[in-house]
Design a protein around this motif. Sequence first.
Motif, PDB file in Angstrom:
ATOM      1  N   GLY A 154      56.744  77.794  18.874  1.00 23.62           N
ATOM      2  CA  GLY A 154      56.275  77.074  20.046  1.00 23.62           C
ATOM      3  C   GLY A 154      55.154  77.805  20.757  1.00 23.62           C
ATOM      4  N   ALA A 155      54.488  77.083  21.644  1.00 20.90           N
ATOM      5  CA  ALA A 155      53.299  77.630  22.301  1.00 20.90           C
ATOM      6  C   ALA A 155      53.609  78.858  23.148  1.00 20.90           C
ATOM      7  CB  ALA A 155      52.643  76.549  23.167  1.00 20.90           C
ATOM      8  N   LEU A 156      54.749  78.841  23.871  1.00 24.71           N
ATOM      9  CA  LEU A 156      55.065  79.973  24.736  1.00 24.71           C
ATOM     10  C   LEU A 156      55.242  81.262  23.948  1.00 24.71           C
ATOM     11  CD1 LEU A 156      57.521  78.431  27.370  1.00 24.71           C
ATOM     12  CD2 LEU A 156      55.181  79.226  27.745  1.00 24.71           C
ATOM     13  N   ALA A 157      55.752  81.148  22.742  1.00 20.34           N
ATOM     14  CA  ALA A 157      55.961  82.344  21.924  1.00 20.34           C
ATOM     15  C   ALA A 157      54.654  82.996  21.514  1.00 20.34           C
ATOM     16  CB  ALA A 157      56.775  81.986  20.680  1.00 20.34           C
ATOM     17  N   ALA A 158      53.557  82.240  21.577  1.00 18.91           N
ATOM     18  CA  ALA A 158      52.249  82.796  21.209  1.00 18.91           C
ATOM     19  C   ALA A 158      51.623  83.599  22.331  1.00 18.91           C
ATOM     20  CB  ALA A 158      51.310  81.664  20.807  1.00 18.91           C
ATOM     21  N   LEU A 159      52.260  83.602  23.501  1.00 19.60           N
ATOM     22  CA  LEU A 159      51.687  84.305  24.659  1.00 19.60           C
ATOM     23  C   LEU A 159      52.026  85.793  24.616  1.00 19.60           C
ATOM     24  CD1 LEU A 159      52.371  81.751  27.518  1.00 19.60           C
ATOM     25  CD2 LEU A 159      50.157  82.401  26.599  1.00 19.60           C
ATOM     26  N   ASP A 160      51.554  86.473  23.590  1.00 14.04           N
ATOM     27  CA  ASP A 160      51.728  87.921  23.549  1.00 14.04           C
ATOM     28  C   ASP A 160      50.570  88.586  24.285  1.00 14.04           C
ATOM     29  OD1 ASP A 160      49.557  87.789  21.825  1.00 14.04           O
ATOM     30  OD2 ASP A 160      50.749  88.144  20.028  1.00 14.04           O
ATOM     31  N   LEU A 161      50.585  89.919  24.296  1.00 17.59           N
ATOM     32  CA  LEU A 161      49.604  90.663  25.083  1.00 17.59           C
ATOM     33  C   LEU A 161      48.182  90.429  24.600  1.00 17.59           C
ATOM     34  CD1 LEU A 161      49.699  92.454  27.519  1.00 17.59           C
ATOM     35  CD2 LEU A 161      49.949  94.438  26.020  1.00 17.59           C
ATOM     36  N   ASN A 162      47.994  90.404  23.289  1.00 17.66           N
ATOM     37  CA  ASN A 162      46.642  90.189  22.756  1.00 17.66           C
ATOM     38  C   ASN A 162      46.122  88.795  23.100  1.00 17.66           C
ATOM     39  OD1 ASN A 162      46.358  92.736  21.606  1.00 17.66           O
ATOM     40  ND2 ASN A 162      47.345  92.110  19.704  1.00 17.66           N
ATOM     41  N   THR A 163      46.998  87.807  23.025  1.00 14.56           N
ATOM     42  CA  THR A 163      46.581  86.448  23.365  1.00 14.56           C
ATOM     43  C   THR A 163      46.223  86.344  24.841  1.00 14.56           C
ATOM     44  OG1 THR A 163      48.058  85.582  21.653  1.00 14.56           O
ATOM     45  CG2 THR A 163      47.236  84.017  23.279  1.00 14.56           C
ATOM     46  N   TYR A 164      47.048  86.964  25.686  1.00 14.05           N
ATOM     47  CA  TYR A 164      46.742  86.982  27.113  1.00 14.05           C
ATOM     48  C   TYR A 164      45.361  87.575  27.363  1.00 14.05           C
ATOM     49  CZ  TYR A 164      50.896  85.555  29.757  1.00 14.05           C
ATOM     50  OH  TYR A 164      51.896  84.833  30.347  1.00 14.05           O
ATOM     51  N   ASN A 165      45.114  88.733  26.766  1.00 13.21           N
ATOM     52  CA  ASN A 165      43.839  89.412  26.978  1.00 13.21           C
ATOM     53  C   ASN A 165      42.665  88.551  26.534  1.00 13.21           C
ATOM     54  OD1 ASN A 165      44.816  91.745  28.158  1.00 13.21           O
ATOM     55  ND2 ASN A 165      45.009  92.850  26.229  1.00 13.21           N
ATOM     56  N   LEU A 166      42.809  87.925  25.371  1.00 13.78           N
ATOM     57  CA  LEU A 166      41.718  87.102  24.867  1.00 13.78           C
ATOM     58  C   LEU A 166      41.489  85.889  25.758  1.00 13.78           C
ATOM     59  CD1 LEU A 166      39.586  86.701  22.744  1.00 13.78           C
ATOM     60  CD2 LEU A 166      41.276  85.539  21.300  1.00 13.78           C
ATOM     61  N   ILE A 167      42.552  85.316  26.294  1.00 14.95           N
ATOM     62  CA  ILE A 167      42.399  84.183  27.210  1.00 14.95           C
ATOM     63  C   ILE A 167      41.584  84.595  28.425  1.00 14.95           C
ATOM     64  CG2 ILE A 167      43.638  82.696  28.846  1.00 14.95           C
ATOM     65  CD1 ILE A 167      45.886  82.517  26.791  1.00 14.95           C
ATOM     66  N   PHE A 168      41.919  85.721  29.018  1.00 19.67           N
ATOM     67  CA  PHE A 168      41.222  86.146  30.225  1.00 19.67           C
ATOM     68  C   PHE A 168      39.774  86.548  29.937  1.00 19.67           C
ATOM     69  CE2 PHE A 168      45.494  86.411  31.973  1.00 19.67           C
ATOM     70  CZ  PHE A 168      45.284  85.900  33.250  1.00 19.67           C
ATOM     71  N   ILE A 169      39.548  87.206  28.808  1.00 21.90           N
ATOM     72  CA  ILE A 169      38.176  87.553  28.451  1.00 21.90           C
ATOM     73  C   ILE A 169      37.352  86.290  28.226  1.00 21.90           C
ATOM     74  CG2 ILE A 169      36.723  88.633  26.698  1.00 21.90           C
ATOM     75  CD1 ILE A 169      38.067  90.644  28.498  1.00 21.90           C
ATOM     76  N   THR A 170      37.933  85.309  27.536  1.00 20.23           N
ATOM     77  CA  THR A 170      37.220  84.053  27.258  1.00 20.23           C
ATOM     78  C   THR A 170      36.937  83.283  28.543  1.00 20.23           C
ATOM     79  OG1 THR A 170      38.321  83.905  25.099  1.00 20.23           O
ATOM     80  CG2 THR A 170      37.285  81.903  25.945  1.00 20.23           C
ATOM     81  N   VAL A 171      37.953  83.168  29.408  1.00 16.46           N
ATOM     82  CA  VAL A 171      37.755  82.468  30.680  1.00 16.46           C
ATOM     83  C   VAL A 171      36.717  83.188  31.535  1.00 16.46           C
ATOM     84  CG1 VAL A 171      38.873  81.829  32.864  1.00 16.46           C
ATOM     85  CG2 VAL A 171      40.046  81.436  30.690  1.00 16.46           C
ATOM     86  N   GLY A 172      36.790  84.513  31.566  1.00 18.10           N
ATOM     87  CA  GLY A 172      35.809  85.271  32.337  1.00 18.10           C
ATOM     88  C   GLY A 172      34.400  85.081  31.807  1.00 18.10           C
ATOM     89  N   LEU A 173      34.249  85.083  30.494  1.00 17.85           N
ATOM     90  CA  LEU A 173      32.933  84.884  29.882  1.00 17.85           C
ATOM     91  C   LEU A 173      32.361  83.515  30.260  1.00 17.85           C
ATOM     92  CD1 LEU A 173      30.765  85.921  27.862  1.00 17.85           C
ATOM     93  CD2 LEU A 173      32.099  84.815  26.051  1.00 17.85           C
ATOM     94  N   LEU A 174      33.195  82.491  30.177  1.00 22.24           N
ATOM     95  CA  LEU A 174      32.720  81.134  30.466  1.00 22.24           C
ATOM     96  C   LEU A 174      32.438  80.941  31.956  1.00 22.24           C
ATOM     97  CD1 LEU A 174      35.055  79.078  28.098  1.00 22.24           C
ATOM     98  CD2 LEU A 174      32.588  79.448  27.845  1.00 22.24           C
ATOM     99  N   LEU A 175      33.288  81.483  32.817  1.00 24.91           N
ATOM    100  CA  LEU A 175      33.093  81.293  34.255  1.00 24.91           C
ATOM    101  C   LEU A 175      31.924  82.110  34.802  1.00 24.91           C
ATOM    102  CD1 LEU A 175      36.749  81.120  35.659  1.00 24.91           C
ATOM    103  CD2 LEU A 175      35.165  79.253  35.168  1.00 24.91           C
ATOM    104  N   HIS A 176      31.649  83.240  34.185  1.00 24.04           N
ATOM    105  CA  HIS A 176      30.454  83.995  34.591  1.00 24.04           C
ATOM    106  C   HIS A 176      29.178  83.308  34.090  1.00 24.04           C
ATOM    107  CE1 HIS A 176      31.754  87.573  36.739  1.00 24.04           C
ATOM    108  NE2 HIS A 176      32.772  87.696  35.895  1.00 24.04           N
ATOM    109  N   TRP A 177      29.319  82.580  33.002  1.00 26.38           N
ATOM    110  CA  TRP A 177      28.299  81.667  32.481  1.00 26.38           C
ATOM    111  C   TRP A 177      27.135  82.385  31.798  1.00 26.38           C
ATOM    112  CZ3 TRP A 177      28.862  77.172  30.769  1.00 26.38           C
ATOM    113  CH2 TRP A 177      27.801  76.259  30.620  1.00 26.38           C
TER     114      TRP A 177
END
Length: 471
Positions: free
Chosen positions: A284-307
């Motif tokens: 399931g999707a929640l099980a994929a929320l490990d530390l590496n996935t969390y980090n990549l999500i935040f890096i990706t969101v930060g990259l897009l929001l900084h534009w």
Amino acid sequence: MPIPQDQQTIKSEQGLVRFGLGLANWSERWFPDPLIFALIGIVVVFVVGLLLRQSPAQLAIQGGKNFWTLVPFTMQMVMIIVGGYVVASTPIVYRIIRALAEIPRTPRQAVAMVALFSMLTSLISWGLSLIFSGLLVRELAHRVKGMDYRAAGAAAYLGLGAVWAMGLSSSAAMLMATKSAMPPSLFSISGLIPLTQTLFLWQSIATTVILIVLSVLIAYLSTPSPENARTAESYGIQYQPIRSSLEIRSKPGEWLEYSPLLTILVGALLCWYLIDVFRTSPQGALAALDLNTYNLIFITVGLLLHWRPKRFMRAVMECIPATGGVLIQFPFYAVIFGMIVGTGIAEALAKLFASISTHNTYPLLVAVYSAVLGVFIPSGGSKWVIEAPYVLQAANLHQVHLGWVVQIYNASEALPNLVNPFWMLPLLGILKLKARDIVGYGVLQLMVHIPVVFFLCWLFARYIPYLLPMK
């Protein structure tokens, strides 16, 4: 004889404020630098090993051999700081932080708000909690005159010391819900424990709500008056807003740095990958929320929001000084980890643990043990791997709900974080403070949290029926 200024200050306050100021003044004078804390931990574990008749040579060898063991984990921690900062410093999130900072009108309201948002954001990501709360404190210090910078800094740390492990940041709960992530020997003991039996138990949610309300109340009632506050200015800290504007491009070679083209392309690629991770996760999707996935999500969101790459990279450079303590201190904690798991210390503790526990005392014993061990191994995920085999085996023997045992661990292992400078480092870098400046208020919270957490862990264990392991 004239009364010293700090004693005059304490006498002019009442109740919890007076007690909090006393602890804060004590910690400023006596609490060591975080590195000293780590070095003392090594000595204490070494002495414990000797008392348990472990070879001093083996203790030294296992400790030194594991010095670099946490290097991948250290990098993950650094990326959590980076990811949290680049998201929190994006124009849209920073506007939210500044808008929140306009709400409080008094120092007490400001400190209580910091405490609340620190804990709420920690349920999503403890890395985001540290950075978001730290930036919020900086904005409040600029706007709310007379706010005690120490009390606000301690409130910003409450997410890590109170409820972070009760949310999606919980390494233990995520591990037990993911069969592929568990060692086979652990799975044979516990089976699969889904999140519905850990994080989403109503007893777990109730415990989290109680701790949040209690922590906010303590933070509010212990905030000193403006007359007795240690403000940011008293520490020589000047307000520095996060810059959102970019310098004018002056060279043709800088075009791609100022263009969102590469940001869009790379961001789209990473989003594609993340969607696939959640879509194809076998548990399931929640099980994929490990530390590496969390980090990549935040890096990706930060990259897009900084534009623009230029703005994104500037945010990364701004937060790098906050990672210095993590980089040098985590290897020393790895020495402690090595001495415990690489010798007979862990086995000796396991035998003692099983011999003194009963069905009624087991939940409380798990809570106490996890809290104490957390002083020496402050990494929740690493410590759970050590504890889980014999803790869950004993739970099966005493027929205690396995999922609630995981939550007992989560609630109690966070307690030493309130005074352990290990996790304070990113926040201290943002606030430009030392651990001794905020740990006094952490001690105050700890004194109230310990009996409450232990009682709730014991109480709910009596009314959750035992379930056989899901194999």
